[in-house]
Motif scaffolding. Structure first.
Motif, mmCIF file in Angstrom:
data_model
loop_
_atom_site.group_PDB
_atom_site.id
_atom_site.type_symbol
_atom_site.label_atom_id
_atom_site.label_comp_id
_atom_site.label_asym_id
_atom_site.label_seq_id
_atom_site.Cartn_x
_atom_site.Cartn_y
_atom_site.Cartn_z
ATOM 1 N N PHE A 87 1.178 -1.347 -0.238
ATOM 2 C CA PHE A 87 -0.167 -0.126 0.023
ATOM 3 C C PHE A 87 1.095 1.733 -0.063
ATOM 4 O O PHE A 87 1.720 1.504 0.812
ATOM 5 N N ARG A 88 0.860 2.469 -0.855
ATOM 6 C CA ARG A 88 1.475 3.067 -0.502
ATOM 7 C C ARG A 88 0.110 4.930 -0.619
ATOM 8 O O ARG A 88 -0.964 4.980 -1.357
ATOM 9 N N ILE A 89 0.383 5.440 0.283
ATOM 10 C CA ILE A 89 -1.249 6.532 0.057
ATOM 11 C C ILE A 89 -0.446 8.062 0.272
ATOM 12 O O ILE A 89 1.035 8.130 0.965
ATOM 13 N N GLU A 90 -0.909 9.283 -0.436
ATOM 14 C CA GLU A 90 -0.164 10.382 -0.700
ATOM 15 C C GLU A 90 -1.528 11.144 -0.251
ATOM 16 O O GLU A 90 -2.262 10.968 -0.883
ATOM 17 N N VAL A 91 -0.565 11.944 0.705
ATOM 18 C CA VAL A 91 -1.603 13.120 1.302
ATOM 19 C C VAL A 91 -0.882 13.817 0.506
ATOM 20 O O VAL A 91 -0.227 14.320 0.786
ATOM 21 N N HIS A 92 -2.551 14.879 -0.151
ATOM 22 C CA HIS A 92 -1.667 16.018 -0.760
ATOM 23 C C HIS A 92 -2.730 17.175 0.577
ATOM 24 O O HIS A 92 -4.078 16.849 0.367
ATOM 25 N N CYS A 93 -1.563 17.746 0.872
ATOM 26 C CA CYS A 93 -2.012 19.236 1.099
ATOM 27 C C CYS A 93 -2.056 20.058 0.737
ATOM 28 O O CYS A 93 -1.449 20.597 0.195
ATOM 29 N N PRO A 94 -3.009 20.674 1.494
ATOM 30 C CA PRO A 94 -3.604 22.006 0.894
ATOM 31 C C PRO A 94 -2.344 23.325 0.859
ATOM 32 O O PRO A 94 -2.202 24.861 0.168
ATOM 33 N N VAL A 95 -1.372 23.141 1.917
ATOM 34 C CA VAL A 95 -1.202 24.462 2.807
ATOM 35 C C VAL A 95 0.228 23.763 2.522
ATOM 36 O O VAL A 95 0.961 22.967 2.976
ATOM 37 N N PRO A 96 0.907 25.224 2.952
ATOM 38 C CA PRO A 96 2.893 24.550 3.090
ATOM 39 C C PRO A 96 2.776 24.363 4.791
ATOM 40 O O PRO A 96 2.160 24.710 5.577
ATOM 41 N N LEU A 97 3.722 23.232 5.666
ATOM 42 C CA LEU A 97 4.034 23.060 5.983
ATOM 43 C C LEU A 97 5.548 23.035 6.682
ATOM 44 O O LEU A 97 6.232 22.774 5.754
ATOM 45 N N THR A 98 5.628 23.316 8.133
ATOM 46 C CA THR A 98 7.131 23.522 8.897
ATOM 47 C C THR A 98 7.867 21.886 8.321
ATOM 48 O O THR A 98 6.696 20.596 8.480
ATOM 49 N N GLU A 99 8.631 21.614 8.547
ATOM 50 C CA GLU A 99 8.971 19.667 8.614
ATOM 51 C C GLU A 99 8.551 19.397 10.312
ATOM 52 O O GLU A 99 8.138 18.497 10.395
ATOM 53 N N GLU A 100 8.353 20.109 11.375
ATOM 54 C CA GLU A 100 7.730 19.759 12.426
ATOM 55 C C GLU A 100 6.015 19.229 12.420
ATOM 56 O O GLU A 100 5.708 17.768 12.967
ATOM 57 N N GLN A 101 5.724 20.294 11.702
ATOM 58 C CA GLN A 101 3.939 19.639 10.619
ATOM 59 C C GLN A 101 4.048 18.672 10.366
ATOM 60 O O GLN A 101 3.103 17.938 10.250
ATOM 61 N N GLN A 102 5.254 18.734 9.041
ATOM 62 C CA GLN A 102 5.262 17.808 8.097
ATOM 63 C C GLN A 102 4.939 16.423 9.091
ATOM 64 O O GLN A 102 4.490 14.840 8.218
ATOM 65 N N LEU A 103 5.634 16.330 9.911
ATOM 66 C CA LEU A 103 6.069 14.910 10.787
ATOM 67 C C LEU A 103 5.424 14.311 11.713
ATOM 68 O O LEU A 103 4.502 13.943 12.028
ATOM 69 N N SER A 104 4.579 15.553 12.818
ATOM 70 C CA SER A 104 2.805 15.792 13.046
ATOM 71 C C SER A 104 1.907 15.295 12.052
ATOM 72 O O SER A 104 1.377 14.950 12.660
ATOM 73 N N MET A 105 1.581 15.052 10.819
ATOM 74 C CA MET A 105 0.309 15.399 10.097
ATOM 75 C C MET A 105 1.292 13.895 9.473
ATOM 76 O O MET A 105 -0.392 13.159 9.589
ATOM 77 N N VAL A 106 2.105 13.900 9.399
ATOM 78 C CA VAL A 106 1.690 12.113 9.114
ATOM 79 C C VAL A 106 1.880 11.517 10.198
ATOM 80 O O VAL A 106 1.049 9.614 9.635
ATOM 81 N N ARG A 107 2.470 11.269 11.006
ATOM 82 C CA ARG A 107 1.617 10.200 12.448
ATOM 83 C C ARG A 107 0.765 10.765 12.689
ATOM 84 O O ARG A 107 0.025 9.908 13.376
#
Length: 135
Positions: A87-107
C-alpha cells in the motif's frame, strides 16, 4: 459497526451500512457489469478516506486549513495467498507545512483506524448460515 451485503444479480451486490447503500460489482472482463467498485477498491477507498479524515482533523485542529485535502491510495495484487499489499498512501496537503508539522501530520495519518487494523492481523470468524430444511 455492521454492513450487510445482498446479492443483486450475478456478481453485483448492494452494500448497506446504516441508511447508506453502495453497489459493489466486477468489471466486465471479470463477469460483472462494472456498475460499482470491486471489493479491493472498497478497501483502498476505506483506507484513503480514513487517512484523509485524520489529515483534515490535523489541519483543522491547528487552524491551518479546512478544505483541500486529497488522498491517493495505490496497492498491488499479490499472490500466495492472493491478497492486496504494498500500500502507498499519498496525502496532498493544501497548505505549506513546517518540517515539524509534516512529521506530525504523517503521525496523525498513521493513527487512522483502518491503517491500524491492517497493521495488526485481525481475527476473522466465518459463520455459515443455512436454511432450515423442512420435511
Amino acid at each position: 459497526m455492521q454492513v450487510k451485503v445482498e446479492q443483486l444479480e450475478n456478481v453485483k451486490f448492494f452494500v448497506h451500512a446504516r441508511h447508506h447503500t453502495l453497489i459493489c460489482d466486477q468489471p466486465a472482463d471479470n463477469g460483472g457489469s462494472d456498475e460499482g467498485m470491486t471489493p479491493p477498491e472498497f478497501m483502498l477507498a476505506s483506507l484513503g478516506s480514513c487517512a484523509a479524515f485524520y489529515a483534515v482533523q490535523y489541519l483543522k485542529t491547528r487552524n491551518l486549513a479546512t478544505t483541500g485535502v486529497e488522498v491517493t491510495v495505490d496497492a498491488e495484487k499479490l499472490k500466495a495467498p492472493a491478497r492486496i499489499g504494498n500500500f502507498r498512501i499519498e496525502v496532498h496537503c493544501p497548505v505549506p507545512l513546517t518540517e515539524e508539522q509534516q512529521l506530525s501530520m504523517v503521525r496523525a495519518v498513521h493513527s487512522c483506524l483502518v491503517h491500524n487494523t491492517l497493521m495488526s492481523v485481525p481475527e476473522i470468524a466465518i459463520e455459515l448460515k443455512l436454511p432450515v430444511l423442512t420435511s
